[in-house]
Design a protein around this motif. Structure first.
Motif, PDB file in Angstrom:
ATOM      1  N   ILE A 175       0.840  -1.207   0.000  1.00  0.00           N
ATOM      2  CA  ILE A 175       0.000   0.000   0.000  1.00  0.00           C
ATOM      3  C   ILE A 175       0.870   1.250   0.000  1.00  0.00           C
ATOM      4  N   GLY A 176       1.965   1.209   0.778  1.00  0.00           N
ATOM      5  CA  GLY A 176       2.873   2.353   0.830  1.00  0.00           C
ATOM      6  C   GLY A 176       3.496   2.661  -0.521  1.00  0.00           C
ATOM      7  N   SER A 177       3.749   1.615  -1.312  1.00  0.00           N
ATOM      8  CA  SER A 177       4.352   1.825  -2.631  1.00  0.00           C
ATOM      9  C   SER A 177       3.412   2.573  -3.563  1.00  0.00           C
ATOM     10  N   MET A 178       2.108   2.557  -3.254  1.00  0.00           N
ATOM     11  CA  MET A 178       1.132   3.270  -4.082  1.00  0.00           C
ATOM     12  C   MET A 178       0.803   4.646  -3.520  1.00  0.00           C
ATOM     13  N   ASN A 179       1.424   5.001  -2.389  1.00  0.00           N
ATOM     14  CA  ASN A 179       1.203   6.304  -1.763  1.00  0.00           C
ATOM     15  C   ASN A 179      -0.278   6.571  -1.485  1.00  0.00           C
ATOM     16  N   LEU A 180      -0.951   5.563  -0.972  1.00  0.00           N
ATOM     17  CA  LEU A 180      -2.365   5.709  -0.642  1.00  0.00           C
ATOM     18  C   LEU A 180      -2.515   6.027   0.839  1.00  0.00           C
ATOM     19  N   ASN A 181      -3.049   7.175   1.141  1.00  0.00           N
ATOM     20  CA  ASN A 181      -3.229   7.595   2.523  1.00  0.00           C
ATOM     21  C   ASN A 181      -4.669   7.328   2.944  1.00  0.00           C
ATOM     22  N   ILE A 182      -4.964   6.063   3.190  1.00  0.00           N
ATOM     23  CA  ILE A 182      -6.313   5.651   3.553  1.00  0.00           C
ATOM     24  C   ILE A 182      -6.243   4.897   4.874  1.00  0.00           C
ATOM     25  N   PRO A 183      -6.709   5.502   5.960  1.00  0.00           N
ATOM     26  CA  PRO A 183      -6.623   4.842   7.270  1.00  0.00           C
ATOM     27  C   PRO A 183      -7.293   3.468   7.256  1.00  0.00           C
ATOM     28  N   GLY A 184      -6.590   2.481   7.791  1.00  0.00           N
ATOM     29  CA  GLY A 184      -7.160   1.150   7.916  1.00  0.00           C
ATOM     30  C   GLY A 184      -7.204   0.338   6.642  1.00  0.00           C
ATOM     31  N   LEU A 185      -6.588   0.838   5.561  1.00  0.00           N
ATOM     32  CA  LEU A 185      -6.663   0.125   4.281  1.00  0.00           C
ATOM     33  C   LEU A 185      -6.028  -1.259   4.370  1.00  0.00           C
ATOM     34  N   GLY A 186      -4.878  -1.359   5.041  1.00  0.00           N
ATOM     35  CA  GLY A 186      -4.193  -2.650   5.131  1.00  0.00           C
ATOM     36  C   GLY A 186      -5.064  -3.710   5.778  1.00  0.00           C
ATOM     37  N   LYS A 187      -5.713  -3.354   6.882  1.00  0.00           N
ATOM     38  CA  LYS A 187      -6.576  -4.301   7.595  1.00  0.00           C
ATOM     39  C   LYS A 187      -7.778  -4.691   6.747  1.00  0.00           C
ATOM     40  N   LYS A 188      -8.393  -3.695   6.081  1.00  0.00           N
ATOM     41  CA  LYS A 188      -9.559  -3.975   5.234  1.00  0.00           C
ATOM     42  C   LYS A 188      -9.176  -4.869   4.062  1.00  0.00           C
ATOM     43  N   LEU A 189      -8.019  -4.597   3.475  1.00  0.00           N
ATOM     44  CA  LEU A 189      -7.592  -5.360   2.312  1.00  0.00           C
ATOM     45  C   LEU A 189      -7.282  -6.799   2.694  1.00  0.00           C
ATOM     46  N   MET A 190      -6.617  -6.983   3.824  1.00  0.00           N
ATOM     47  CA  MET A 190      -6.297  -8.338   4.265  1.00  0.00           C
ATOM     48  C   MET A 190      -7.579  -9.128   4.534  1.00  0.00           C
ATOM     49  N   THR A 191      -8.554  -8.486   5.172  1.00  0.00           N
ATOM     50  CA  THR A 191      -9.827  -9.144   5.439  1.00  0.00           C
ATOM     51  C   THR A 191     -10.523  -9.516   4.139  1.00  0.00           C
ATOM     52  N   THR A 192     -10.508  -8.610   3.174  1.00  0.00           N
ATOM     53  CA  THR A 192     -11.160  -8.867   1.888  1.00  0.00           C
ATOM     54  C   THR A 192     -10.498 -10.020   1.165  1.00  0.00           C
ATOM     55  N   TRP A 193      -9.169 -10.008   1.095  1.00  0.00           N
ATOM     56  CA  TRP A 193      -8.454 -11.088   0.415  1.00  0.00           C
ATOM     57  C   TRP A 193      -8.683 -12.426   1.109  1.00  0.00           C
ATOM     58  N   HIS A 194      -8.717 -12.410   2.429  1.00  0.00           N
ATOM     59  CA  HIS A 194      -8.940 -13.654   3.180  1.00  0.00           C
ATOM     60  C   HIS A 194     -10.356 -14.177   2.992  1.00  0.00           C
ATOM     61  N   GLU A 195     -11.323 -13.308   3.253  1.00  0.00           N
ATOM     62  CA  GLU A 195     -12.715 -13.757   3.359  1.00  0.00           C
ATOM     63  C   GLU A 195     -13.460 -13.793   2.021  1.00  0.00           C
ATOM     64  N   ASP A 196     -13.218 -12.812   1.184  1.00  0.00           N
ATOM     65  CA  ASP A 196     -14.051 -12.673  -0.011  1.00  0.00           C
ATOM     66  C   ASP A 196     -13.436 -13.254  -1.277  1.00  0.00           C
ATOM     67  N   ILE A 197     -12.121 -13.323  -1.330  1.00  0.00           N
ATOM     68  CA  ILE A 197     -11.487 -13.761  -2.567  1.00  0.00           C
ATOM     69  C   ILE A 197     -10.866 -15.129  -2.428  1.00  0.00           C
ATOM     70  N   PHE A 198      -9.988 -15.309  -1.467  1.00  0.00           N
ATOM     71  CA  PHE A 198      -9.211 -16.539  -1.422  1.00  0.00           C
ATOM     72  C   PHE A 198      -9.992 -17.739  -0.909  1.00  0.00           C
ATOM     73  N   LYS A 199     -11.244 -17.512  -0.467  1.00  0.00           N
ATOM     74  CA  LYS A 199     -12.083 -18.671  -0.160  1.00  0.00           C
ATOM     75  C   LYS A 199     -12.318 -19.490  -1.426  1.00  0.00           C
ATOM     76  N   ASN A 200     -12.230 -18.842  -2.590  1.00  0.00           N
ATOM     77  CA  ASN A 200     -12.354 -19.585  -3.849  1.00  0.00           C
ATOM     78  C   ASN A 200     -11.234 -20.605  -3.999  1.00  0.00           C
ATOM     79  N   GLY A 201     -10.110 -20.317  -3.388  1.00  0.00           N
ATOM     80  CA  GLY A 201      -8.972 -21.217  -3.518  1.00  0.00           C
ATOM     81  C   GLY A 201      -9.198 -22.559  -2.852  1.00  0.00           C
ATOM     82  N   SER A 202     -10.170 -22.637  -1.949  1.00  0.00           N
ATOM     83  CA  SER A 202     -10.443 -23.901  -1.282  1.00  0.00           C
ATOM     84  C   SER A 202     -11.267 -24.843  -2.142  1.00  0.00           C
TER      85      SER A 202
END
Length: 336
Positions: A175-202
């Motif tokens: 996120i830092g490499s994209m210079n995005l100043n969005i509070p809580g983005l890392g936590k939201k993104l990790m939750t999204t990747w875990h719960e909404d996307i990578f469940k397809n991998g199972s």
């Protein structure tokens, strides 16, 4: 009935595989075309833009810091499957990714696997090369060691902050490499990747593939969250009307903003929109306030009154065009 020890191990192993996939995806994001868990060839498959693959075997040990009894067995299995896969497709990298800080159970190499290690075959001590070469010598078609590496992803304990620490750091750096100043983005993104996307991998259907757009789009959606809109827009509405639109129709807004084609259409129209004498910030508001009716067809199925529908469309349009620079930064950084 309590879960069995075997069930816990399977859950832990898949949790590690998902997080290993996230790390490998981030590290190769610019060249990534698509990602697959439990694919045709390996635990984790990254298809690259040029048509080649990065294939990874994910091997997790529950007590990784102290239990080294099965690491060589894991190494042997990984080398066998990676060798077989390397002769069936165009391979650029072959990776054993593990949470063990001593993946060869070799005292001479233990120090080189400290922390978040990435070690090519050539960079290993002679004793480690000998262990790997010994296993490869027993295979009819061994892999090319020039393409093989061992990667360590620290991942242990039931303390989530500690278990996911390195993964979180990887996401925050990304996120830092994209210079995005969005509070809580890392936590939201990790939750999204875990719960909404990578469940397809199972799922075991090997045809399920996550394109780069699938894994990057949540960042764009979070970056254009309407609750982050500025006062310029809110001043155009009665405060109670704005609050009703944002909260009562959140599902409609999310559904619309998650449609890539809608985003592209809005940004294309905005670039063509003429607003003489307006500053860029003013043009955003001007576009949202005056062009909302062009998008009525996208909201035909929404059962709300005309006045609220107008405000709803205006809020969504403004959020998209106001954050277009962030969207462009994200797309440039990931080569989307």
């Amino acid at each position: 009935m309590p879960r069995s020890r075997r069930a816990d191990a399977v859950i832990f192993g898949f949790d590690f595989q998902v997080n290993a996939a996230i790390v490998l995806m981030i590290e190769n994001i610019r060249d990534l075309e698509s990602l697959r868990l439990e694919g045709n060839y390996e635990d984790i498959e990254l298809r690259l833009n040029g048509g080649g693959y990065i294939l990874a075997q994910a091997k997790a040990i529950e007590k990784s810091s102290s239990d080294f009894s099965h690491v060589r067995e894991n190494l042997k299995k990984a080398l066998k499957t990676l060798s077989e896969a390397s002769h069936n497709t165009l391979v650029e990298k072959l990776i054993l990714i593990t949470n063990s800080p001593n993946p060869l159970n070799d005292k001479d190499s233990r120090s080189v696997f400290y922390g978040d290690a990435h070690r090519s075959f050539d960079s290993l001590p002679d004793s480690s090369k000998s262990i790997i070469s010994g296993y490869l010598a027993k295979l009819s078609q061994p892999l090319n060691t020039d393409k093989f590496m061992i990667q360590v992803l620290p991942f242990e304990t039931d303390d989530e902050d500690e278990r996911y620490k390195v993964v979180k750091n990887k996401i925050d750096d990304f996120i830092g490499s994209m210079n995005l100043n969005i509070p809580g983005l890392g936590k939201k993104l990790m939750t999204t990747w875990h719960e909404d996307i990578f469940k397809n991998g199972s799922k075991k259907d090997a045809s399920i593939v996550l394109d780069k757009r699938d894994v990057i789009w949540p960042i764009i959606v979070i970056a254009t969250d309407i609750e982050r809109c500025d006062e310029d827009l809110q001043e155009e509405f009665d405060s109670s009307t704005y609050d009703e639109i944002v909260h009562r129709y959140r599902d409609i807004i999310d559904s619309c903003c998650e449609r890539c084609d809608f985003f592209i259409k809005v940004l294309y129209d905005y670039n063509d929109y003429q607003s003489p004498g307006k500053k860029p910030r003013e043009k955003c508001l001007d576009f949202a306030m005056n062009k909302w009716s062009d998008y009525l067809s996208d909201f035909e199925t929404t059962d709300i009154d005309d006045e609220t529908k107008q405000g709803l469309i205006q809020v969504i349009l403004y959020s998209i065009v106001r954050n277009r620079l962030s969207i462009d930064k994200i797309k440039r950084e990931v080569n989307l």
